[in-house]
Design an enzyme around this catalytic site. Structure first.
Site, short mmCIF file in Angstrom:
data_model
loop_
_atom_site.label_atom_id
_atom_site.label_comp_id
_atom_site.label_asym_id
_atom_site.label_seq_id
_atom_site.Cartn_x
_atom_site.Cartn_y
_atom_site.Cartn_z
N LYS A 10 0.90 -1.49 0.03
CA LYS A 10 0.06 0.00 -0.01
C LYS A 10 1.00 1.11 0.16
CE LYS A 10 -3.92 -2.16 2.40
NZ LYS A 10 -4.93 -2.02 3.64
N HIS A 131 -1.66 -5.51 1.63
CA HIS A 131 -3.01 -5.90 1.72
C HIS A 131 -2.65 -7.51 1.29
CE1 HIS A 131 -7.01 -7.44 0.32
NE2 HIS A 131 -6.51 -7.92 -0.88
#
Length: 157
Positions: A10, A131
């Site tokens: 991210k 993630h």
């Protein structure tokens, strides 16, 4: 037999310049790096990725996702590992969604500096670095979304 997992670095991981450190953690746990991508996030991509969460949490989450991710860079990575538990093992190494609750020895526990409490108070998404697909179905969906892959190779999860 190999199994596969998809992780996505991210924006906070990229901005913190800890991508190599995180990738090495996976390599140290016997993952192989199969493919690395790089995407500048647009609204369609991020809303498709988080559609199930937007459906659950509503318009305020939708607005947070747009504000926190659109125009920023993310790095999807396909990992493989011998055996049938790549997704489970990747999730265990990643740690809990809330970095403040993630144990030491996990990526979020060792490198995360945010919390869901702070994010909720500030009306933003929690910065949790990475993630990780949570199921074989989400792996295949996210593979197509993040790599624009129709049939790269046969993946089993």
């Amino acid at each position: 037999m190999k199994s596969y997992a998809l992780i996505i670095m991210k924006p906070d991981a990229l901005e913190s310049e800890i991508i190599e450190t995180i990738m090495q953690r996976f390599v140290d746990e016997n993952f192989q790096i199969e493919m690395v991508g790089f995407k500048q996030v647009d609204q369609e991509l991020i809303l498709t990725h988080y559609a199930h969460v937007v459906d659950k949490l509503g318009e305020s989450f939708r607005q947070m996702v747009i504000a926190d991710f659109v125009g920023k860079n993310m790095m999807p990575i396909i990992l493989s590992q011998d055996g049938e538990k790549a997704i489970d093992n990747a999730r265990a190494l990643t740690g809990a969604t809330d970095p403040s609750l993630s144990p030491k020895g996990t990526i979020r526990g060792d490198y995360g500096i945010d919390s869901m409490e702070a994010a909720n108070r500030e009306n933003r998404c929690c910065e949790n670095l990475i993630h990780c697909s949570d199921s074989p179905q989400s792996f295949l969906t996210e593979l197509k979304l993040w790599f624009n892959v129709k049939t790269y190779k046969t993946y089993s999860c």
